[in-house]
Each structure stands twice: as structure tokens, then as C-alpha cells.
Design an enzyme around this catalytic site. Structure first.
Site, PDB file in Angstrom:
ATOM      1  N   SER A  53       0.961  -1.295   0.107  1.00 47.79           N
ATOM      2  CA  SER A  53      -0.090  -0.093  -0.002  1.00 47.79           C
ATOM      3  C   SER A  53       0.869   1.386   0.171  1.00 47.79           C
ATOM      4  CB  SER A  53      -0.805   0.058   1.109  1.00 47.79           C
ATOM      5  OG  SER A  53      -1.642   1.209   1.164  1.00 47.79           O
ATOM      6  N   SER A  76      -0.546   4.329   0.846  1.00 48.69           N
ATOM      7  CA  SER A  76      -1.204   4.984   1.348  1.00 48.69           C
ATOM      8  C   SER A  76      -0.382   5.938   2.412  1.00 48.69           C
ATOM      9  CB  SER A  76      -2.544   4.596   2.188  1.00 48.69           C
ATOM     10  OG  SER A  76      -3.279   5.317   2.755  1.00 48.69           O
ATOM     11  N   THR A  84     -10.248  -0.463   3.871  1.00 44.95           N
ATOM     12  CA  THR A  84     -10.108  -1.108   2.435  1.00 44.95           C
ATOM     13  C   THR A  84     -10.479  -2.496   2.583  1.00 44.95           C
ATOM     14  OG1 THR A  84      -8.311  -1.890   0.687  1.00 44.95           O
ATOM     15  CG2 THR A  84      -7.576  -1.942   3.022  1.00 44.95           C
ATOM     16  N   LYS A 142     -15.026  -2.743   3.426  1.00 44.27           N
ATOM     17  CA  LYS A 142     -15.596  -1.405   2.859  1.00 44.27           C
ATOM     18  C   LYS A 142     -17.196  -1.499   2.929  1.00 44.27           C
ATOM     19  CE  LYS A 142     -11.974   0.189  -0.632  1.00 44.27           C
ATOM     20  NZ  LYS A 142     -12.025   0.556  -2.171  1.00 44.27           N
ATOM     21  N   ASN A 159     -14.879   3.961   2.185  1.00 44.40           N
ATOM     22  CA  ASN A 159     -13.109   3.802   2.070  1.00 44.40           C
ATOM     23  C   ASN A 159     -12.675   4.510   3.244  1.00 44.40           C
ATOM     24  OD1 ASN A 159     -13.444   6.080   0.668  1.00 44.40           O
ATOM     25  ND2 ASN A 159     -11.266   5.691  -0.454  1.00 44.40           N
ATOM     26  N   ASP A 179     -12.925   7.509  -3.250  1.00 42.60           N
ATOM     27  CA  ASP A 179     -12.636   6.988  -4.480  1.00 42.60           C
ATOM     28  C   ASP A 179     -13.185   7.581  -5.629  1.00 42.60           C
ATOM     29  OD1 ASP A 179     -11.144   4.851  -3.156  1.00 42.60           O
ATOM     30  OD2 ASP A 179     -12.603   3.418  -3.377  1.00 42.60           O
ATOM     31  N   GLY A 207     -17.083  -4.131 -10.337  1.00 39.84           N
ATOM     32  CA  GLY A 207     -16.867  -4.047  -8.537  1.00 39.84           C
ATOM     33  C   GLY A 207     -17.044  -2.734  -7.892  1.00 39.84           C
TER      34      GLY A 207
END
Length: 362
Positions: free
Chosen positions: A39, A41, A100, A104, A125, A144, A180
């Protein structure tokens, strides 16, 4: 109950491993989910906190589980939802969390409030805190869709930038690859903010698209009236006179060669769309949301060869991260001088480093 779905991945006692909150920090943000391999992030958010002079850190909540099967290696787990929320509510330093997979969707009923973005996308998220008479309200949202919106607007074709057209997608078709969570976030962004005329969707799994279409009945009337969703199931639909080439394509599927008949059919439809568009040198933009482990995917390559401008998924990652930081800090962090450029530079360096390491292992 949500925790029962992953009982084999959890400690015997939810309190066996307390959530880490280092005493020297003034604020703590968590990255909640598993697996969190690779990740970007924490790097993104630490760069923002350092620039703002905040003694904060984003801490991943995912640890190796040596008692579980080693697929994917290393197998990881994160605290159950009840444990996570109980401990964060009791922590005065907690300012928010990224959420995540696999949480979610399942975390949504446990939060105090949900924004329209979370409701319409069907996934959360991001958790941020809203204060109400001294009470901390845990609010779930979805950034997102913001990442998708900004990636498309900030990287529009040069001809639109030169003409000072800020939203070239207004009243034009768009296409989504996948069914998705990314597809749902893309639908929200395209409808709510970009004002597209229609949304084509192509996916190997017809059931996923059917689920999206079924949800249309539950949407507010003012949302249902915007941008009809059209399921493309056959290449003949792309070749017909009624098909309007999209201005933007958003791809939200994993990067691997098609193998099954459904995957092969989907790939041929995608190729037909890429070739069907106008004969201009710049046909449109393709936002490739898949960036791990390789940012340049098969679809990115096909799109580039067909004359489309490819936007890497790290762009959406960065912009959704900036929106998260805005919610947590209360500051317009994207306007901080040089910060966007700094984050992009560090993310690019990190990806380059990982690609080099992957090549060395081959």
C-alpha cells in the site's frame, strides 16, 4: 455478523492484540483492512502530515498470520470491526481511517452516519469525525469517486486544456470496465460531477452488472434520470451505428491475460471500443485504476497503441488521498504550495524502486 465471515483469520480473543497508538503522536490515522501488501497510502499521508507540520501518522492495521494458509504470502489479518471501532472510539488521538477490503461494505452499518457518496457507491473507504455538542460522530464516506473525478479533470487532453475547457466529459458518453466497487465509484463520479450523457459498462461477470442495474431502482429519481447505464455484452453493439464512442474509459479490473470465454469476449469488446473511436490523434482518456504490482497494464498498453491518453491509477490514489486528508485535517491540503507535486514525485520514486526490485527477483 461481519466478524463471522473471517473467523479463521482472527485472533481467538478480539482483545488479544490491542490497536497500536504510539504515545508520542498527536494524531493517529489507521489503514484498516487486509492484505495491505504494497500500500502506498502511508507514504502519501506521511508526506502530507510532514508538509503541514502535523505530528500524525497513518498506521496499517494488518499483521502476518503464521497460523493461516500461506496464500497469498504472507497471509494477513486485521481486527474485527467491533474491536476496531470500540478501540478507536476510546482513543482521543484517533482522527480518522482509510478502509479497504474486506471491510468496505461490512463496516457501513456500524458507523453513525454515511455520506451520499458512501450510500451511492455502496462502499466506505474513509471514516472521518464530525463533532456534535462534544460527541464524536463517526462518518463513513467514499473518496474513490473524488479520486476518479480529479484524475480525469486534472489530466484531460491537451486540446481541452488549451481551449480552457474544464470539463470535456459533459454530455458525452463514458465507458466502465468492471463491475465491482471501482465501477460503482466511477458511476457516481461520472453522473454526479462530470455530467456524462450515458455510461457503457463491460464486464466478464454479467451477475455483477445485473447487481448494479438492480440498484438503479433504489436510487433517487434525480439520480436515475442521469446517464443511463448500458451493458455491452457483444462486439456487435460497439460496431452498430447507435454506438457513440466514449470520451473517457475507466478500467477497474485486475491485470492478467484473458483466459475464460467471458474474459476473452470482454477483451475483444474493449479492443473494439478503442479502435471504434474517432480517427483523431487524441481519441480520449483511459484511467487505468489498477497500478499494483505494475502501473502499466495490458489495457494501458492497448489503449496507448490505439491513440488514447493513459492516466495511471496512482493519479486517482493521490487525489482520493488528498480528499481524505482534507476531511481529517479540515484544511484544503491540495492548495498547500508544491504539495501535490511533492506527493506525485515520491509516489513515482517508490513505484520505480519497486519495479527495480521486482526485476531483480526475476
Amino acid at each position: 455478523m461481519a466478524t463471522s465471515q473471517i473467523s479463521s483469520q482472527q485472533p481467538k480473543s478480539p482483545n488479544e492484540e490491542p490497536i497500536t497508538s504510539p504515545s508520542h503522536l498527536d494524531g493517529v490515522v489507521y489503514l484498516y483492512g487486509h492484505p495491505l501488501l504494497g500500500s502506498l497510502s502511508p507514504l502519501l499521508h506521511q508526506t502530507i502530515y510532514d508538509a503541514l507540520g502535523l505530528n500524525w501518522r497513518q498506521i496499517p492495521l494488518s499483521v502476518s498470520d503464521t497460523s493461516a494458509p500461506t496464500f497469498p504470502p504472507p497471509y494477513t489479518r486485521s481486527p474485527p470491526i467491533e474491536t476496531f471501532l470500540t478501540q478507536t472510539r476510546a482513543n482521543p488521538k484517533f482522527v480518522g481511517s482509510s478502509v479497504t477490503m474486506p471491510w468496505k461494505v461490512s463496516i457501513m452499518p456500524h458507523l453513525d452516519e454515511l455520506t451520499d457518496e458512501a450510500k451511492q457507491c455502496g462502499a466506505c473507504n474513509t471514516i472521518f469525525i464530525r463533532k456534535d455538542n462534544g460527541r464524536r460522530i463517526f462518518v463513513g464516506t467514499n473518496t474513490d469517486c473524488v479520486g476518479i473525478r480529479e484524475a480525469l479533470l486534472q489530466n484531460r487532453l491537451a486540446k481541452y486544456v488549451d481551449a480552457k475547457i474544464s470539463n470535456p466529459y459533459q454530455d458525452k458518453p463514458a465507458l466502465i470496465i468492471g463491475g465491482g466497487g471501482t465501477a460503482r465509484a466511477a458511476i457516481y463520479a461520472l453522473r454526479t460531477w462530470l455530467g456524462v450523457s450515458k455510461i457503457y459498462i463491460v464486464n466478464r461477470d454479467a451477475a455483477e452488472v445485473a447487481s448494479i442495474l438492480a440498484k438503479e431502482k433504489d436510487r433517487p429519481e434525480n439520480v436515475r434520470d442521469k446517464a443511463e447505464i448500458i451493458h455491452i455484452t457483444d462486439i456487435s453493439q460497439v460496431q452498430s451505428a447507435e454506438f457513440e464512442p466514449p470520451e473517457a474509459i475507466i478500467s477497474g479490473i485486475p491485470n492478467y491475460p484473458p483466459r475464460t470465454p467471458e474474459e476473452i469476449r470482454t477483451r475483444r469488446i474493449i479492443e473494439a471500443v478503442l479502435q471504434r473511436s474517432s480517427n483523431s490523434k487524441e481519441k480520449g482518456v483511459v484511467l487505468e485504476m489498477c497500478y499494483h504490482p505494475l502501473p502499466w497494464t495490458n489495457i494501458a498498453e492497448l489503449s496507448s497503441q490505439a491513440g488514447w491518453k493513459v492516466i495511471l491509477g496512482t493519479e486517482a490514489l493521490i487525489w482520493q488521498g488528498f480528499e481524505q486528508a482534507r476531511l481529517w485535517t479540515g484544511k484544503d491540503v491540495a492548495s498547500h504550495p508544491g504539495l501535490v507535486e511533492r506527493v506525485k514525485e515520491l509516489i513515482e520514486k517508490e513505484i520505480t524502486k519497486r519495479l527495480r526490485e521486482m526485476k531483480q527477483k526475476l
